[in-house]
Every structure is written in C-alpha cells, then in structure tokens.
Motif scaffolding. Structure first.
Motif, PDB file in Angstrom:
ATOM      1  N   GLN A 288      -3.782  10.829   5.369  1.00 54.80           N
ATOM      2  CA  GLN A 288      -3.195  12.146   5.162  1.00 54.80           C
ATOM      3  C   GLN A 288      -2.618  12.257   3.756  1.00 54.80           C
ATOM      4  O   GLN A 288      -2.758  13.300   3.101  1.00 54.80           O
ATOM      5  N   ALA A 289      -1.943  11.205   3.295  1.00 52.78           N
ATOM      6  CA  ALA A 289      -1.366  11.234   1.946  1.00 52.78           C
ATOM      7  C   ALA A 289      -2.455  11.338   0.887  1.00 52.78           C
ATOM      8  O   ALA A 289      -2.322  12.105  -0.083  1.00 52.78           O
TER       9      ALA A 289
ATOM     10  N   TYR B 286       1.780  10.153  -4.273  1.00 54.66           N
ATOM     11  CA  TYR B 286       1.468   8.742  -4.488  1.00 54.66           C
ATOM     12  C   TYR B 286       2.642   7.859  -4.069  1.00 54.66           C
ATOM     13  O   TYR B 286       2.454   6.760  -3.522  1.00 54.66           O
ATOM     14  N   ASP B 287       3.847   8.312  -4.302  1.00 57.02           N
ATOM     15  CA  ASP B 287       5.022   7.563  -3.846  1.00 57.02           C
ATOM     16  C   ASP B 287       5.031   7.454  -2.316  1.00 57.02           C
ATOM     17  O   ASP B 287       5.356   6.397  -1.753  1.00 57.02           O
ATOM     18  N   GLU B 288       4.689   8.546  -1.631  1.00 53.95           N
ATOM     19  CA  GLU B 288       4.581   8.514  -0.174  1.00 53.95           C
ATOM     20  C   GLU B 288       3.491   7.528   0.257  1.00 53.95           C
ATOM     21  O   GLU B 288       3.671   6.735   1.189  1.00 53.95           O
ATOM     22  N   LEU B 289       2.360   7.586  -0.396  1.00 55.00           N
ATOM     23  CA  LEU B 289       1.248   6.694  -0.074  1.00 55.00           C
ATOM     24  C   LEU B 289       1.641   5.233  -0.253  1.00 55.00           C
ATOM     25  O   LEU B 289       1.317   4.379   0.589  1.00 55.00           O
ATOM     26  N   LEU B 290       2.360   4.927  -1.332  1.00 63.31           N
ATOM     27  CA  LEU B 290       2.753   3.548  -1.586  1.00 63.31           C
ATOM     28  C   LEU B 290       3.829   3.062  -0.631  1.00 63.31           C
ATOM     29  O   LEU B 290       3.976   1.859  -0.409  1.00 63.31           O
TER      30      LEU B 290
ATOM     31  N   LEU C  57       3.588   3.723   2.460  1.00 66.80           N
ATOM     32  CA  LEU C  57       2.782   3.435   3.642  1.00 66.80           C
ATOM     33  C   LEU C  57       1.897   2.212   3.448  1.00 66.80           C
ATOM     34  O   LEU C  57       1.661   1.441   4.368  1.00 66.80           O
ATOM     35  N   THR C  58       1.385   2.035   2.250  1.00 67.89           N
ATOM     36  CA  THR C  58       0.493   0.908   1.960  1.00 67.89           C
ATOM     37  C   THR C  58       0.622   0.547   0.487  1.00 67.89           C
ATOM     38  O   THR C  58       0.393   1.394  -0.379  1.00 67.89           O
ATOM     39  N   ASP C  59       1.003  -0.685   0.219  1.00 71.77           N
ATOM     40  CA  ASP C  59       1.201  -1.113  -1.170  1.00 71.77           C
ATOM     41  C   ASP C  59      -0.153  -1.464  -1.768  1.00 71.77           C
ATOM     42  O   ASP C  59      -0.475  -2.621  -2.020  1.00 71.77           O
ATOM     43  N   ASN C  60      -0.940  -0.426  -1.993  1.00 77.29           N
ATOM     44  CA  ASN C  60      -2.304  -0.603  -2.482  1.00 77.29           C
ATOM     45  C   ASN C  60      -2.312  -0.615  -4.005  1.00 77.29           C
ATOM     46  O   ASN C  60      -1.855   0.347  -4.632  1.00 77.29           O
ATOM     47  N   PRO C  61      -2.834  -1.682  -4.635  1.00 81.31           N
ATOM     48  CA  PRO C  61      -2.807  -1.743  -6.106  1.00 81.31           C
ATOM     49  C   PRO C  61      -3.632  -0.638  -6.763  1.00 81.31           C
ATOM     50  O   PRO C  61      -3.292  -0.182  -7.861  1.00 81.31           O
ATOM     51  N   VAL C  62      -4.692  -0.190  -6.107  1.00 85.62           N
ATOM     52  CA  VAL C  62      -5.489   0.899  -6.673  1.00 85.62           C
ATOM     53  C   VAL C  62      -4.683   2.190  -6.673  1.00 85.62           C
ATOM     54  O   VAL C  62      -4.730   2.970  -7.636  1.00 85.62           O
TER      55      VAL C  62
ATOM     56  N   ARG D 234      -1.476   2.320  -6.946  1.00 86.73           N
ATOM     57  CA  ARG D 234      -0.500   2.173  -8.026  1.00 86.73           C
ATOM     58  C   ARG D 234      -1.138   2.490  -9.384  1.00 86.73           C
ATOM     59  O   ARG D 234      -0.504   3.090 -10.257  1.00 86.73           O
ATOM     60  N   LEU D 235      -2.384   2.086  -9.532  1.00 85.32           N
ATOM     61  CA  LEU D 235      -3.098   2.385 -10.776  1.00 85.32           C
ATOM     62  C   LEU D 235      -3.277   3.889 -10.942  1.00 85.32           C
ATOM     63  O   LEU D 235      -2.991   4.454 -12.007  1.00 85.32           O
ATOM     64  N   ASN D 236      -3.713   4.546  -9.866  1.00 82.90           N
ATOM     65  CA  ASN D 236      -3.891   5.992  -9.926  1.00 82.90           C
ATOM     66  C   ASN D 236      -2.568   6.711 -10.132  1.00 82.90           C
ATOM     67  O   ASN D 236      -2.503   7.734 -10.821  1.00 82.90           O
ATOM     68  N   ARG D 237      -1.510   6.170  -9.552  1.00 83.87           N
ATOM     69  CA  ARG D 237      -0.179   6.769  -9.749  1.00 83.87           C
ATOM     70  C   ARG D 237       0.227   6.704 -11.212  1.00 83.87           C
ATOM     71  O   ARG D 237       0.810   7.658 -11.748  1.00 83.87           O
ATOM     72  N   ALA D 238      -0.071   5.575 -11.875  1.00 82.79           N
ATOM     73  CA  ALA D 238       0.291   5.441 -13.295  1.00 82.79           C
ATOM     74  C   ALA D 238      -0.380   6.517 -14.130  1.00 82.79           C
ATOM     75  O   ALA D 238       0.241   7.107 -15.024  1.00 82.79           O
TER      76      ALA D 238
END
Length: 318
Positions: free
Chosen positions: A198-199, A225-229, A231-236, A238-242
């Motif tokens: 959903q995020a 992206y903060d909500e998504l992270l 829920l799941t600490d996904n490195p990809v 985090r990259l997209n969030r940057a």
C-alpha cells in the motif's frame, strides 16, 4: 499523506497432453490453495514464479520458457522439480499471504518478452486473488501494479530507448488504469491496516497524480517512504528515498541521505550521478553515470546511463 484521485516426472519433462489450455483458470475453491502452494518457502523464487504461472496462470511450459528466454526442456525440469518439492506439503494452517504477493510481484517485474506479457499476466493473477481474499495488501499490490502499468507506453521512445519518469510524455499514461489503481488504493487505506505494498502504491499514485514532473509532491513522497521504511527496512527503498529527499529538499540533502547507504547497492551510482548533476558537479556525475552503466544488467538501462555520461562529457568540453 494520502494521494488524491486523478481525474481525466523424474526425467524433468512434461507430456504435451498434460499441458492446460491458456486463459482464465476455473473459479473452484482449489485456486486459492494453489496460490499458497506455489509460494511455498521451500521453493526458490524462480521456481515459485514458474509454478505459479503453470498451475495458477494456466500457461504452457513452452510459453513460460519463451517468456524467460530459456529452452523449453530447462523450464520443464524447473517446474517438475518444483512440483516434487511441494507434492507432500499439507495445508493445515493459513498460508502466508505476504509470500504469495512477493511471488506475484516477481512475476510482474519480469515485464514481458516472447508471446507472454508477464506484467499483464501478473495483474490478471492478482485480480483473481483479490476476488477471493479480502486483504489490504492484496489490494495494495493490485493498485501498485496498475499504477506502474499505466506508464508502460511512455517508458520507451520510438527507437526502444529507456525514457526516465521525469522525461515521459504523460499524455501517454493510461488514465483509466490510474483511476482504477487510485480507487483500489484509497479503499485499502481506509481500512487503516497499512502494509508495504500500500505504501509503495501511494508513492506511485503521487507520481501519477502530478500533471508535470515539476508539480510532483516530493515532500509527501518522502513521508510515504518514511512509512514504508517503518514497515520494511529495505535498502532499495532507502536509496529511492534519498533521491526523493534530493527533490524535496535539494541535492545536498539527497547526497547526505545517500552517504548513509552502502555504495554496493544496485543503482547506487546512478542515484549518486543524478544528485551530483543536480548539485552542479558535472565531472563527478559523468564519472558516476559511466560507473553505473558498467554495472547495469539491463541493456536499455546500460544504454541510457551511457548516453547520460556522454551528454555530460560533451557539455564539459564546450
């Protein structure tokens, strides 16, 4: 933080007579069971995807092999091994919906090749699952697929070259799919049981809702992206969030967020190149685009990154 609607056998071989016809599977109660069987944790992701397409999607072994550009015998062996692996599985407990969804998303991300459009097939399978199980994340995945698929026609130019999101002709986006995806997403979000799909769909909806790239709500995208992270600490992710931070708060902020990540991440160099260019460091950006091109596996992506490096090198020679 919610997106608004947009308006406008042992031999490893299978006998030919065992092949089902293509098309929709039956509406029997066994269909849902098949989803969970095909996503059993004892299977590798590749085997799970192949078995899902064969048992649930009704595709022939030949069609699946063509889609993956492998010999039919190779795919027959893969499917036969998967069948043997799950032949003794008993379902006396509720299956893992999350695993099923990840398999379906793997199918979707394979895109299309040969005679089988795997992205469209994944959407068809997810629609079937959504009709059989009332689950927010099933709806979230379906919305995510629809929102991504809506941009398909604009992702390449007339010569088949990759077109980045920022440069796409948004008039070629499928508004009908966008509206459907947003409606499905909003219904799922209203149940207040947020999940990772959903995020991700909310982020895709915000991109789809922007009439132009300049009008993209990057601040809200960073929040999602903060909500998504959470829920799941996904490195990809985090990259997209940057990259999103770089759009919302400026390239230096994006580069600072990127500096916290592992440079060995896929597409790290490409993200760094983009942010360095926005920051005005064309020498670093050109070098990073070239580095990203050398590590890219997809030919169209490699071509795009090579052209980006050449563009900047040409500009620097003026």
């Amino acid at each position: 933080m919610r997106p608004g609607p947009r308006h406008p056998d042992d031999s490893g071989e299978e006998r030919a007579e065992d092949e089902p016809t293509t098309g929709p599977v039956s509406d029997s109660d066994d269909t849902l069971l098949l989803y969970f069987l095909c996503a059993h944790p004892s299977l590798t992701p590749a085997s799970a995807v192949a078995l899902t397409l064969r048992a649930v999607g009704g595709l022939t072994t030949r069609q699946i092999a063509q889609a993956y550009l492998v010999p039919e015998a190779t795919m027959a062996q893969r499917i036969s091994r998967a069948k043997r692996t799950v032949s003794t599985v008993r379902f006396d407990q509720q299956g893992d919906v999350g695993t099923v969804l990840r398999v379906l998303y793997l199918v979707f991300n394979e895109g299309y090749s040969g005679d089988v459009d795997l992205a469209a097939e994944a959407i068809r399978l997810t629609r079937q699952l959504a009709a059989r199980i009332h689950h927010e994340e099933v709806a979230g995945l379906l919305a995510l697929m629809l929102l991504h698929h809506a941009r398909r026609a604009a992702r390449t130019d007339a010569d088949g070259r990759l077109v980045p999101l920022a440069d796409q002709d948004r008039s070629r986006w499928d508004t009908r799919l966008i509206l459907e995806g947003v409606d499905i997403l909003q219904a799922a979000l209203s149940r207040d049981r947020l999940g990772e799909f959903q995020a991700q769909a909310a982020i895709a909806a915000l991109h789809a809702d922007a009439p132009t790239v300049q009008q993209t709500d990057w601040v809200q995208i960073v929040e999602w992206y903060d909500e998504l992270l959470r829920l799941t600490d996904n490195p990809v992710a985090r990259l997209n969030r940057a990259v999103a931070v770089g759009e919302a708060d400026g390239a230096p902020a994006g580069l600072a967020a990127l500096a916290e990540l592992d440079p060995s991440l896929p597409r790290y160099a490409a993200a760094a190149a983009y942010l360095q260019e926005r920051a005005g460091d064309l020498d670093s950006a050109a070098r990073l685009y070239a580095d990203a091109a050398r590590s890219a596996h997809d030919l169209r992506e490699r071509d795009h990154l090579t052209r980006q490096a050449a563009r900047l090198n040409s500009r620097r020679s003026w």
